[in-house]
Design a protein around this motif. Structure first.
Motif, PDB file in Angstrom:
ATOM      1  N   ARG A   5       0.843  -1.210   0.000  1.00  0.00           N
ATOM      2  CA  ARG A   5       0.000   0.000   0.000  1.00  0.00           C
ATOM      3  C   ARG A   5       0.873   1.253   0.000  1.00  0.00           C
ATOM      4  NH1 ARG A   5      -2.541   2.443   4.902  1.00  0.00           N
ATOM      5  NH2 ARG A   5      -4.087   3.931   4.161  1.00  0.00           N
ATOM      6  N   GLU A   6       1.915   1.232   0.818  1.00  0.00           N
ATOM      7  CA  GLU A   6       2.803   2.385   0.924  1.00  0.00           C
ATOM      8  C   GLU A   6       3.487   2.665  -0.423  1.00  0.00           C
ATOM      9  OE1 GLU A   6       6.691   3.655   3.545  1.00  0.00           O
ATOM     10  OE2 GLU A   6       5.316   2.142   4.342  1.00  0.00           O
ATOM     11  N   LYS A   7       3.979   1.626  -1.085  1.00  0.00           N
ATOM     12  CA  LYS A   7       4.629   1.816  -2.383  1.00  0.00           C
ATOM     13  C   LYS A   7       3.641   2.324  -3.427  1.00  0.00           C
ATOM     14  CE  LYS A   7       8.519  -1.328  -2.087  1.00  0.00           C
ATOM     15  NZ  LYS A   7       9.187  -2.490  -2.656  1.00  0.00           N
ATOM     16  N   ARG A   8       2.445   1.772  -3.416  1.00  0.00           N
ATOM     17  CA  ARG A   8       1.438   2.220  -4.381  1.00  0.00           C
ATOM     18  C   ARG A   8       1.102   3.688  -4.157  1.00  0.00           C
ATOM     19  NH1 ARG A   8      -3.873  -0.194  -7.100  1.00  0.00           N
ATOM     20  NH2 ARG A   8      -4.855   1.796  -7.520  1.00  0.00           N
ATOM     21  N   LEU A   9       0.867   4.070  -2.905  1.00  0.00           N
ATOM     22  CA  LEU A   9       0.543   5.470  -2.617  1.00  0.00           C
ATOM     23  C   LEU A   9       1.697   6.392  -2.992  1.00  0.00           C
ATOM     24  CD1 LEU A   9      -1.422   5.163   0.724  1.00  0.00           C
ATOM     25  CD2 LEU A   9      -2.300   5.952  -1.484  1.00  0.00           C
ATOM     26  N   GLN A  10       2.916   5.950  -2.778  1.00  0.00           N
ATOM     27  CA  GLN A  10       4.062   6.771  -3.165  1.00  0.00           C
ATOM     28  C   GLN A  10       4.102   6.954  -4.680  1.00  0.00           C
ATOM     29  OE1 GLN A  10       6.298   8.431  -0.992  1.00  0.00           O
ATOM     30  NE2 GLN A  10       6.590   9.464  -2.946  1.00  0.00           N
ATOM     31  N   ARG A  11       3.842   5.878  -5.437  1.00  0.00           N
ATOM     32  CA  ARG A  11       3.804   5.993  -6.912  1.00  0.00           C
ATOM     33  C   ARG A  11       2.705   6.962  -7.348  1.00  0.00           C
ATOM     34  NH1 ARG A  11       4.135   0.449  -7.027  1.00  0.00           N
ATOM     35  NH2 ARG A  11       1.944   0.314  -7.539  1.00  0.00           N
ATOM     36  N   GLU A  12       1.521   6.827  -6.734  1.00  0.00           N
ATOM     37  CA  GLU A  12       0.410   7.715  -7.101  1.00  0.00           C
ATOM     38  C   GLU A  12       0.727   9.165  -6.748  1.00  0.00           C
ATOM     39  OE1 GLU A  12      -3.471   6.348  -5.918  1.00  0.00           O
ATOM     40  OE2 GLU A  12      -2.983   4.280  -6.444  1.00  0.00           O
ATOM     41  N   TRP A  13       1.365   9.384  -5.599  1.00  0.00           N
ATOM     42  CA  TRP A  13       1.731  10.735  -5.198  1.00  0.00           C
ATOM     43  C   TRP A  13       2.759  11.310  -6.177  1.00  0.00           C
ATOM     44  CZ3 TRP A  13       0.986  15.261  -3.874  1.00  0.00           C
ATOM     45  CH2 TRP A  13       1.935  16.102  -3.292  1.00  0.00           C
ATOM     46  N   ASP A  14       3.715  10.495  -6.611  1.00  0.00           N
ATOM     47  CA  ASP A  14       4.707  10.956  -7.593  1.00  0.00           C
ATOM     48  C   ASP A  14       4.025  11.390  -8.893  1.00  0.00           C
ATOM     49  OD1 ASP A  14       6.720  10.396  -5.768  1.00  0.00           O
ATOM     50  OD2 ASP A  14       7.293   8.492  -6.709  1.00  0.00           O
ATOM     51  N   ILE A  15       3.073  10.591  -9.367  1.00  0.00           N
ATOM     52  CA  ILE A  15       2.338  10.929 -10.593  1.00  0.00           C
ATOM     53  C   ILE A  15       1.517  12.197 -10.388  1.00  0.00           C
ATOM     54  CG2 ILE A  15       0.506  10.184 -12.176  1.00  0.00           C
ATOM     55  CD1 ILE A  15       1.511   7.271 -11.625  1.00  0.00           C
ATOM     56  N   PRO A  28      -0.333  15.735   0.437  1.00  0.00           N
ATOM     57  CA  PRO A  28      -0.596  14.995   1.674  1.00  0.00           C
ATOM     58  C   PRO A  28      -0.826  15.973   2.821  1.00  0.00           C
ATOM     59  CG  PRO A  28       1.477  14.301   0.665  1.00  0.00           C
ATOM     60  CD  PRO A  28       1.005  15.504  -0.075  1.00  0.00           C
ATOM     61  N   ARG A  29      -1.736  15.626   3.714  1.00  0.00           N
ATOM     62  CA  ARG A  29      -1.995  16.503   4.868  1.00  0.00           C
ATOM     63  C   ARG A  29      -0.744  16.606   5.740  1.00  0.00           C
ATOM     64  NH1 ARG A  29      -7.215  15.581   8.175  1.00  0.00           N
ATOM     65  NH2 ARG A  29      -8.002  16.934   6.538  1.00  0.00           N
ATOM     66  N   SER A  30      -0.048  15.487   5.885  1.00  0.00           N
ATOM     67  CA  SER A  30       1.157  15.452   6.700  1.00  0.00           C
ATOM     68  C   SER A  30       2.337  15.040   5.816  1.00  0.00           C
ATOM     69  CB  SER A  30       0.982  14.438   7.835  1.00  0.00           C
ATOM     70  OG  SER A  30       2.230  14.098   8.393  1.00  0.00           O
TER      71      SER A  30
END
Length: 158
Positions: A5-15, A28-30
Motif C-alpha cells: 500500500r505504501e509503495k502504491r501510494l508513493q507511486r500515485e503521489w509521484d504521478i 498529503p496533509r502530513s
C-alpha cells in the motif's frame, strides 16, 4: 501501513505531483504520511462553479486499493451529488455491485472524477433530491444558485 500500500501510494503521489488532473491541486496533509490528502478542485470555466476553489479531503482506507478512498468536500457546494456534510455520490467511490470501484483505479482518477462531477452533475443519482429537482426542472435557477454558493463559499480558499 503495508509495504504494498505504501509503495502504491508513493507511486500515485509521484504521478500526482508530475501530472495532476486539470483544475486539481493535491498534497498529503502530513509530510510523514500518505493516508490523508487535501485537494483544491477549481471550478472549470463555463460552469456555475467557475472561479471557485473547493477544498476536498481524501482519506485512504487501510484496505486501499481494494476499497475506495473516502472523500468529503470541506467547502460547501450547491450540487445534486454532494450533500451538506460534504459526502459525495459518485460510482467510482462505491464498491460493486452499486458502484464501479476497482483496485486498478487510483487517486488521480478519483480527483479527476470529482472535478468532472462539477462539470457534469448527475441528477439521476442524487444525494440532494431538492437540488436535483431544480437541476432537472429549472437549469437557470440551479446555475444561479450554484454560482451564488460558489461566490459565497468557494472564493475565500487560499
Amino acid at each position: 501501513m503495508s509495504l504494498v500500500r505504501e509503495k502504491r501510494l508513493q507511486r500515485e503521489w509521484d504521478i500526482l505531483q508530475r501530472q495532476p488532473p486539470p483544475y486539481v491541486h493535491a498534497w498529503p496533509r502530513s509530510p510523514d504520511s500518505l493516508e490523508v490528502f487535501e485537494a483544491l478542485i477549481e471550478g472549470a470555466p463555463d460552469t456555475p462553479y467557475a472561479g471557485g476553489r473547493f477544498r476536498v479531503e481524501v482519506t485512504v482506507p487501510e484496505r486501499y486499493p481494494f476499497e475506495p478512498p473516502i472523500v468529503r468536500f470541506q467547502t460547501r457546494v450547491y450540487h445534486p451529488n454532494i450533500d451538506s456534510a460534504g459526502r459525495v455520490c459518485l460510482d467510482l467511490l462505491q464498491m460493486p455491485p452499486q458502484g464501479s470501484w476497482r483496485p486498478s483505479a487510483n487517486l488521480i482518477a478519483v480527483l479527476a472524477a470529482l472535478q468532472q462531477l462539477l462539470v457534469e452533475p448527475n441528477p439521476h443519482d442524487a444525494l440532494e433530491a431538492d437540488v436535483a429537482r431544480v437541476f432537472r426542472t429549472n437549469r437557470a435557477a440551479f446555475d444561479r444558485t450554484a454560482r451564488e454558493w460558489t461566490l459565497q463559499h468557494a472564493q475565500q480558499q487560499p
